[in-house]
Scaffold this motif. Structure first.
Motif, PDB file in Angstrom:
ATOM      1  N   ILE A  47       0.891  -1.175  -0.031  1.00 35.84           N
ATOM      2  CA  ILE A  47      -0.029  -0.048  -0.115  1.00 35.84           C
ATOM      3  C   ILE A  47       0.944   1.382  -0.001  1.00 35.84           C
ATOM      4  CG2 ILE A  47      -1.544   1.439   1.384  1.00 35.84           C
ATOM      5  CD1 ILE A  47      -2.918  -1.194   2.270  1.00 35.84           C
ATOM      6  N   TYR A  48       1.867   1.253   0.910  1.00 39.35           N
ATOM      7  CA  TYR A  48       2.745   2.672   1.026  1.00 39.35           C
ATOM      8  C   TYR A  48       3.610   2.675  -0.427  1.00 39.35           C
ATOM      9  CZ  TYR A  48       6.374   5.914   2.640  1.00 39.35           C
ATOM     10  OH  TYR A  48       6.929   6.821   2.716  1.00 39.35           O
ATOM     11  N   ARG A  49       4.071   1.575  -0.814  1.00 35.85           N
ATOM     12  CA  ARG A  49       5.030   1.702  -1.802  1.00 35.85           C
ATOM     13  C   ARG A  49       4.107   2.335  -3.103  1.00 35.85           C
ATOM     14  NH1 ARG A  49       6.478  -2.906  -1.436  1.00 35.85           N
ATOM     15  NH2 ARG A  49       5.003  -4.057  -2.946  1.00 35.85           N
ATOM     16  N   GLU A  50       2.886   1.770  -3.452  1.00 38.37           N
ATOM     17  CA  GLU A  50       1.958   2.220  -4.465  1.00 38.37           C
ATOM     18  C   GLU A  50       1.283   3.416  -4.259  1.00 38.37           C
ATOM     19  OE1 GLU A  50      -0.636  -0.931  -6.216  1.00 38.37           O
ATOM     20  OE2 GLU A  50       0.957  -2.313  -5.800  1.00 38.37           O
ATOM     21  N   PHE A  51       1.123   3.843  -3.185  1.00 39.13           N
ATOM     22  CA  PHE A  51       0.735   5.171  -2.784  1.00 39.13           C
ATOM     23  C   PHE A  51       1.759   6.164  -3.169  1.00 39.13           C
ATOM     24  CE2 PHE A  51       0.277   8.618   0.539  1.00 39.13           C
ATOM     25  CZ  PHE A  51      -0.671   9.208   0.282  1.00 39.13           C
ATOM     26  N   ARG A  52       2.693   6.039  -2.743  1.00 35.46           N
ATOM     27  CA  ARG A  52       4.030   7.025  -2.826  1.00 35.46           C
ATOM     28  C   ARG A  52       4.111   7.127  -4.445  1.00 35.46           C
ATOM     29  NH1 ARG A  52       2.866  11.521  -0.557  1.00 35.46           N
ATOM     30  NH2 ARG A  52       3.411  11.505   1.747  1.00 35.46           N
ATOM     31  N   ALA A  53       4.107   5.918  -5.112  1.00 41.33           N
ATOM     32  CA  ALA A  53       4.459   5.917  -6.486  1.00 41.33           C
ATOM     33  C   ALA A  53       3.269   6.802  -7.174  1.00 41.33           C
ATOM     34  CB  ALA A  53       4.330   4.785  -7.208  1.00 41.33           C
ATOM     35  N   ALA A  54       2.282   6.664  -6.799  1.00 32.39           N
ATOM     36  CA  ALA A  54       0.751   7.188  -7.357  1.00 32.39           C
ATOM     37  C   ALA A  54       0.840   8.784  -6.744  1.00 32.39           C
ATOM     38  CB  ALA A  54      -0.522   6.577  -7.335  1.00 32.39           C
ATOM     39  N   PHE A  55       1.177   8.984  -5.513  1.00 38.79           N
ATOM     40  CA  PHE A  55       0.974  10.283  -5.129  1.00 38.79           C
ATOM     41  C   PHE A  55       2.071  10.869  -4.227  1.00 38.79           C
ATOM     42  CE2 PHE A  55      -3.201   7.897  -5.055  1.00 38.79           C
ATOM     43  CZ  PHE A  55      -4.034   8.902  -5.585  1.00 38.79           C
ATOM     44  N   ARG A  56       3.187  11.054  -5.115  1.00 40.87           N
ATOM     45  CA  ARG A  56       4.473  11.425  -4.621  1.00 40.87           C
ATOM     46  C   ARG A  56       4.587  12.553  -3.791  1.00 40.87           C
ATOM     47  NH1 ARG A  56       8.013   8.783  -7.113  1.00 40.87           N
ATOM     48  NH2 ARG A  56       6.992   8.794  -9.119  1.00 40.87           N
ATOM     49  N   ASP A  57       3.653  13.615  -4.286  1.00 38.26           N
ATOM     50  CA  ASP A  57       3.791  14.752  -3.637  1.00 38.26           C
ATOM     51  C   ASP A  57       2.680  15.032  -2.594  1.00 38.26           C
ATOM     52  OD1 ASP A  57       6.151  15.291  -5.153  1.00 38.26           O
ATOM     53  OD2 ASP A  57       5.173  16.070  -6.875  1.00 38.26           O
ATOM     54  N   LEU A  58       1.826  14.070  -2.408  1.00 41.58           N
ATOM     55  CA  LEU A  58       0.548  14.494  -1.461  1.00 41.58           C
ATOM     56  C   LEU A  58       1.306  14.694  -0.152  1.00 41.58           C
ATOM     57  CD1 LEU A  58      -2.373  14.708  -1.309  1.00 41.58           C
ATOM     58  CD2 LEU A  58      -2.350  12.167  -0.716  1.00 41.58           C
ATOM     59  N   ARG A  59       0.861  15.844   0.368  1.00 39.11           N
ATOM     60  CA  ARG A  59       1.076  16.275   1.803  1.00 39.11           C
ATOM     61  C   ARG A  59       0.043  15.501   2.874  1.00 39.11           C
ATOM     62  NH1 ARG A  59       0.550  21.579   3.232  1.00 39.11           N
ATOM     63  NH2 ARG A  59       1.612  20.895   5.060  1.00 39.11           N
ATOM     64  N   VAL A  60       0.727  14.460   3.482  1.00 38.48           N
ATOM     65  CA  VAL A  60      -0.259  13.534   4.136  1.00 38.48           C
ATOM     66  C   VAL A  60      -0.371  14.280   5.617  1.00 38.48           C
ATOM     67  CG1 VAL A  60       0.027  11.449   3.056  1.00 38.48           C
ATOM     68  CG2 VAL A  60       1.552  12.007   4.971  1.00 38.48           C
ATOM     69  N   GLU A  61       0.481  15.074   6.170  1.00 39.80           N
ATOM     70  CA  GLU A  61       0.268  15.734   7.625  1.00 39.80           C
ATOM     71  C   GLU A  61      -1.070  16.505   7.697  1.00 39.80           C
ATOM     72  OE1 GLU A  61       3.360  18.302   5.402  1.00 39.80           O
ATOM     73  OE2 GLU A  61       2.598  16.309   5.414  1.00 39.80           O
ATOM     74  N   VAL A  62      -1.056  17.374   6.491  1.00 42.51           N
ATOM     75  CA  VAL A  62      -2.393  18.258   6.544  1.00 42.51           C
ATOM     76  C   VAL A  62      -2.940  17.995   5.106  1.00 42.51           C
ATOM     77  CG1 VAL A  62      -3.420  20.442   7.003  1.00 42.51           C
ATOM     78  CG2 VAL A  62      -1.578  19.788   8.255  1.00 42.51           C
ATOM     79  N   LEU A  63      -4.200  17.367   4.988  1.00 40.76           N
ATOM     80  CA  LEU A  63      -4.790  17.109   3.810  1.00 40.76           C
ATOM     81  C   LEU A  63      -5.554  18.252   3.186  1.00 40.76           C
ATOM     82  CD1 LEU A  63      -5.907  13.396   4.616  1.00 40.76           C
ATOM     83  CD2 LEU A  63      -3.911  14.162   2.949  1.00 40.76           C
ATOM     84  N   ASP A  64      -5.608  18.428   2.022  1.00 38.35           N
ATOM     85  CA  ASP A  64      -6.350  19.260   1.423  1.00 38.35           C
ATOM     86  C   ASP A  64      -7.569  18.521   1.003  1.00 38.35           C
ATOM     87  OD1 ASP A  64      -7.888  21.030  -0.258  1.00 38.35           O
ATOM     88  OD2 ASP A  64      -6.339  21.688  -1.412  1.00 38.35           O
ATOM     89  N   PRO A  65      -8.830  18.769   1.206  1.00 37.44           N
ATOM     90  CA  PRO A  65      -9.969  17.591   1.023  1.00 37.44           C
ATOM     91  C   PRO A  65      -9.956  17.768  -0.658  1.00 37.44           C
ATOM     92  CG  PRO A  65     -10.858  19.146   2.681  1.00 37.44           C
ATOM     93  CD  PRO A  65      -9.245  19.762   2.448  1.00 37.44           C
ATOM     94  N   GLU A  66      -9.840  19.046  -1.340  1.00 33.70           N
ATOM     95  CA  GLU A  66      -9.662  18.860  -2.832  1.00 33.70           C
ATOM     96  C   GLU A  66      -8.905  17.771  -3.496  1.00 33.70           C
ATOM     97  OE1 GLU A  66     -11.613  20.718  -5.111  1.00 33.70           O
ATOM     98  OE2 GLU A  66     -12.676  21.087  -3.319  1.00 33.70           O
ATOM     99  N   GLU A  67      -7.817  17.268  -2.709  1.00 28.50           N
ATOM    100  CA  GLU A  67      -6.929  16.343  -2.975  1.00 28.50           C
ATOM    101  C   GLU A  67      -7.574  14.680  -3.156  1.00 28.50           C
ATOM    102  OE1 GLU A  67      -3.354  17.349  -0.871  1.00 28.50           O
ATOM    103  OE2 GLU A  67      -2.667  18.355  -2.582  1.00 28.50           O
TER     104      GLU A  67
END
Length: 151
Positions: A47-67
């Motif tokens: 899950i982590y490997r595929e998540f970071r491959a698909a969403f490399r720049d997604l900031r997980v500490e504070v999520l933007d609902p639009e993302e």
């Protein structure tokens, strides 16, 4: 899981806590066990490997609902989520996800997401150290109480 750096008592406590079912902790799991030791699923690494491959720049500490909720975001999330059909039980069921990992589940700090989105983001928060603040904060009162009782 690496237990390097843990004393014998801490290692035993971590091992005991990790042997308990997640339900034993209720909503306090990340404040009860150091998040770096948590496995939320049997396929956390994938899950982590595929998540970071698909969403490399997604900031997980504070999520933007639009993302998570915008049409372009849904188009990107859909193929990611479908990869876990059959691997993660109820992968597409709805669940609450904290927007800001430093806060709790409040009306202003929660969003409805799929279960696989929850797992992907919380696994990333654990591995990247973002959930450690919740664990550390929960341990401060116990540490202060122990220090004041030894005097």
């Amino acid at each position: 899981m690496a237990a390097a750096g843990l004393g014998p008592g801490e290692a035993a406590a971590a091992a005991h806590a990790l042997s308990l079912p997640a339900e034993a902790f209720g909503n306090d799991l990340i404040s009860s066990v150091d998040p770096k030791f948590l496995n939320l699923t049997k396929v956390d690494d994938q899950i982590y490997r595929e998540f970071r491959a698909a969403f490399r720049d997604l900031r997980v500490e504070v999520l933007d609902p639009e993302e998570l909720k915008s049409e372009p975001a849904k188009e990107k999330w859909r193929p990611f989520c479908l990869r876990f059909q059959g691997l993660v039980e109820d992968f597409n069921y709805g669940t609450l996800l904290r927007l800001d990992c430093r806060g709790g589940y409040t009306e202003d700090n929660s969003i409805f997401a799929t279960r696989i989105q929850f797992f992907a983001i919380e696994i990333a928060r654990n591995r990247e150290g973002w959930n450690s603040a919740v664990y550390s904060r929960a341990r401060e009162p116990a540490a202060l109480e122990a220090a004041s009782g030894s005097g």
